[in-house]
Write a protein that holds these residues in place. Structure first.
Motif, mmCIF file in Angstrom:
data_model
loop_
_atom_site.group_PDB
_atom_site.id
_atom_site.type_symbol
_atom_site.label_atom_id
_atom_site.label_comp_id
_atom_site.label_asym_id
_atom_site.label_seq_id
_atom_site.Cartn_x
_atom_site.Cartn_y
_atom_site.Cartn_z
ATOM 1 N N HIS A 125 0.848 -1.189 0.000
ATOM 2 C CA HIS A 125 0.000 0.000 0.000
ATOM 3 C C HIS A 125 0.882 1.236 0.000
ATOM 4 N N GLY A 126 0.691 2.115 -0.969
ATOM 5 C CA GLY A 126 1.515 3.304 -1.090
ATOM 6 C C GLY A 126 1.264 4.308 0.026
ATOM 7 N N THR A 127 2.323 4.952 0.482
ATOM 8 C CA THR A 127 2.190 5.947 1.544
ATOM 9 C C THR A 127 1.492 7.207 1.061
ATOM 10 N N MET A 128 1.440 7.436 -0.262
ATOM 11 C CA MET A 128 0.806 8.629 -0.815
ATOM 12 C C MET A 128 -0.568 8.336 -1.411
ATOM 13 N N ASP A 129 -1.143 7.203 -1.069
ATOM 14 C CA ASP A 129 -2.440 6.801 -1.614
ATOM 15 C C ASP A 129 -3.555 7.646 -0.994
ATOM 16 N N VAL A 130 -4.230 8.460 -1.815
ATOM 17 C CA VAL A 130 -5.361 9.253 -1.339
ATOM 18 C C VAL A 130 -6.677 8.677 -1.846
ATOM 19 N N THR A 131 -6.611 7.593 -2.616
ATOM 20 C CA THR A 131 -7.817 6.934 -3.110
ATOM 21 C C THR A 131 -8.347 5.951 -2.064
ATOM 22 N N LEU A 132 -7.471 5.125 -1.531
ATOM 23 C CA LEU A 132 -7.806 4.216 -0.440
ATOM 24 C C LEU A 132 -6.719 4.343 0.626
ATOM 25 N N SER A 133 -7.114 4.647 1.818
ATOM 26 C CA SER A 133 -6.157 4.858 2.901
ATOM 27 C C SER A 133 -5.331 3.611 3.179
ATOM 28 N N GLY A 134 -4.066 3.835 3.453
ATOM 29 C CA GLY A 134 -3.207 2.730 3.862
ATOM 30 C C GLY A 134 -3.644 2.101 5.175
ATOM 31 N N GLY A 135 -4.522 2.777 5.893
ATOM 32 C CA GLY A 135 -5.035 2.227 7.135
ATOM 33 C C GLY A 135 -5.781 0.914 6.936
ATOM 34 N N TYR A 136 -6.397 0.730 5.755
ATOM 35 C CA TYR A 136 -7.077 -0.537 5.480
ATOM 36 C C TYR A 136 -6.096 -1.706 5.528
ATOM 37 N N SER A 137 -4.927 -1.512 4.930
ATOM 38 C CA SER A 137 -3.933 -2.586 4.918
ATOM 39 C C SER A 137 -3.299 -2.773 6.288
ATOM 40 N N ARG A 138 -3.045 -1.664 6.982
ATOM 41 C CA ARG A 138 -2.441 -1.791 8.314
ATOM 42 C C ARG A 138 -3.399 -2.474 9.288
ATOM 43 N N HIS A 139 -4.689 -2.189 9.159
ATOM 44 C CA HIS A 139 -5.684 -2.838 10.028
ATOM 45 C C HIS A 139 -5.699 -4.343 9.796
ATOM 46 N N LEU A 140 -5.657 -4.759 8.533
ATOM 47 C CA LEU A 140 -5.629 -6.189 8.236
ATOM 48 C C LEU A 140 -4.340 -6.827 8.732
ATOM 49 N N LEU A 141 -3.230 -6.129 8.538
ATOM 50 C CA LEU A 141 -1.944 -6.626 9.038
ATOM 51 C C LEU A 141 -2.027 -6.917 10.528
ATOM 52 N N GLU A 142 -2.546 -5.955 11.293
ATOM 53 C CA GLU A 142 -2.625 -6.123 12.742
ATOM 54 C C GLU A 142 -3.549 -7.277 13.119
ATOM 55 N N ALA A 143 -4.659 -7.403 12.395
ATOM 56 C CA ALA A 143 -5.602 -8.481 12.700
ATOM 57 C C ALA A 143 -4.990 -9.846 12.430
ATOM 58 N N LEU A 144 -4.269 -9.975 11.325
ATOM 59 C CA LEU A 144 -3.643 -11.250 10.993
ATOM 60 C C LEU A 144 -2.500 -11.572 11.944
ATOM 61 N N GLU A 145 -1.703 -10.568 12.299
ATOM 62 C CA GLU A 145 -0.615 -10.796 13.251
ATOM 63 C C GLU A 145 -1.176 -11.225 14.607
ATOM 64 N N HIS A 146 -2.313 -10.664 14.979
ATOM 65 C CA HIS A 146 -2.905 -10.968 16.286
ATOM 66 C C HIS A 146 -3.275 -12.443 16.419
ATOM 67 N N VAL A 147 -3.691 -13.052 15.301
ATOM 68 C CA VAL A 147 -4.078 -14.475 15.360
ATOM 69 C C VAL A 147 -2.976 -15.387 14.847
ATOM 70 N N GLY A 148 -1.794 -14.823 14.603
ATOM 71 C CA GLY A 148 -0.653 -15.640 14.207
ATOM 72 C C GLY A 148 -0.672 -16.108 12.765
ATOM 73 N N ARG A 149 -1.393 -15.393 11.902
ATOM 74 C CA ARG A 149 -1.420 -15.765 10.485
ATOM 75 C C ARG A 149 -0.217 -15.179 9.748
ATOM 76 N N PRO A 150 0.331 -15.863 8.734
ATOM 77 C CA PRO A 150 1.489 -15.335 7.989
ATOM 78 C C PRO A 150 1.103 -14.131 7.148
ATOM 79 N N VAL A 151 1.759 -12.989 7.379
ATOM 80 C CA VAL A 151 1.409 -11.750 6.696
ATOM 81 C C VAL A 151 2.612 -10.814 6.653
ATOM 82 N N THR A 152 2.717 -10.032 5.575
ATOM 83 C CA THR A 152 3.717 -8.971 5.470
ATOM 84 C C THR A 152 3.036 -7.732 4.902
ATOM 85 N N LEU A 153 3.622 -6.568 5.143
ATOM 86 C CA LEU A 153 3.135 -5.310 4.569
ATOM 87 C C LEU A 153 4.312 -4.487 4.090
#
Length: 245
Positions: free
Chosen positions: A168-196
């Motif tokens: 997710h690009g840091t300059m994305d004004v179409t879709l916030s990078g927060g969507y990807s960071r939220h998913l990252l945190e959710a997957l990390e919380h349950v121990g699923r393999p994920v990178t961002l």
């Protein structure tokens, strides 16, 4: 690496008067190569927009399939997305591809569709790719591939635990990078393999394009930030089929 491109291949199990079409980018490799399926965003039939990224991924030694699909269809494009998935599985070997080393990636509206495959309780057609990659997407709405919300699926059973890679690009004004960071945190919380990865580019730049207001669509660009980000995206796709967690 030299590549050959076969354009406008009819999807094998779509029998409409106007068939669903795919482009195939094939590298010249000695043995069977990993395969990638790339899904474009929310404008119908824009496989050409992903051509710069597809070429770059193919140069990393992957056979790349890029289908058209129609997000505006009554089923939100689900039947075409799943048809292209079946085409990948059926035809990978024809292009010297190894379906056992596969990555499904989507950009924008296609990102949720790709990630949804990894998180749904039951894999599409009881098959899962080796990894999925979500490019500049959102994951709090129903995935067009499964009809289920990826974030809701995080807490459910998943077999196998398909690795998820997010860009997710840091300059994305179409879709916030927060969507990807939220998913990252959710997957990390349950121990699923994920990178961002968060390259310094915008919504179009992660696929090596820029939005052209005159055309009303994205096109290939030479912008330094987009070329750099697109190359990073291609490396992530290539590494996804060989990475272990």
């Amino acid at each position: 690496m030299d590549i050959t491109v076969t354009r406008d291949v009819p999807c094998i199990d779509r029998a409409e008067a106007t068939p669903q079409l795919l482009d195939v980018y094939q590298p010249r490799t000695e043995g069977p190569a990993p395969v990638a399926l790339l899904w474009h965003g929310s404008t119908p039939d824009e496989k050409d927009v992903l051509a710069p990224l597809a070429e770059e991924v193919a140069r990393h030694g992957l056979v790349v399939f890029v289908p058209n699909w129609n997000p505006a269809a009554p089923d939100r494009g689900q039947s075409q997305l799943l048809a292209s998935l079946r085409h990948l599985r059926s035809r990978a070997a024809h292009y010297n591809g190894d379906i056992d080393r596969s990555v499904v990636a989507g950009w924008s509206a296609g990102a949720g569709a790709a990630v949804g495959l990894a998180l749904a309780p039951r894999p599409a057609d009881d098959w899962s790719p080796s990894a999925v990659v979500g490019l500049a997407g959102r994951y709090d709405v129903p995935a067009r591939s499964t009809g289920m919300v990826p974030l809701d699926d995080v807490k459910g059973p998943a077999s196998p635990a398909t690795p998820v890679h997010l860009v997710h690009g840091t300059m994305d004004v179409t879709l916030s990078g927060g969507y990807s960071r939220h998913l990252l945190e959710a997957l990390e919380h349950v121990g699923r393999p994920v990178t961002l990865a968060e390259p310094d580019t915008d919504h179009a730049g992660v696929v090596m394009t820029e939005f052209d207001p005159a055309l009303g669509r994205c096109r290939r660009t030479r912008s330094e930030h987009a070329v750099r980000a697109g190359r990073q995206t291609a490396r992530i796709l290539a590494q996804a089929v060989s990475a272990t967690f």
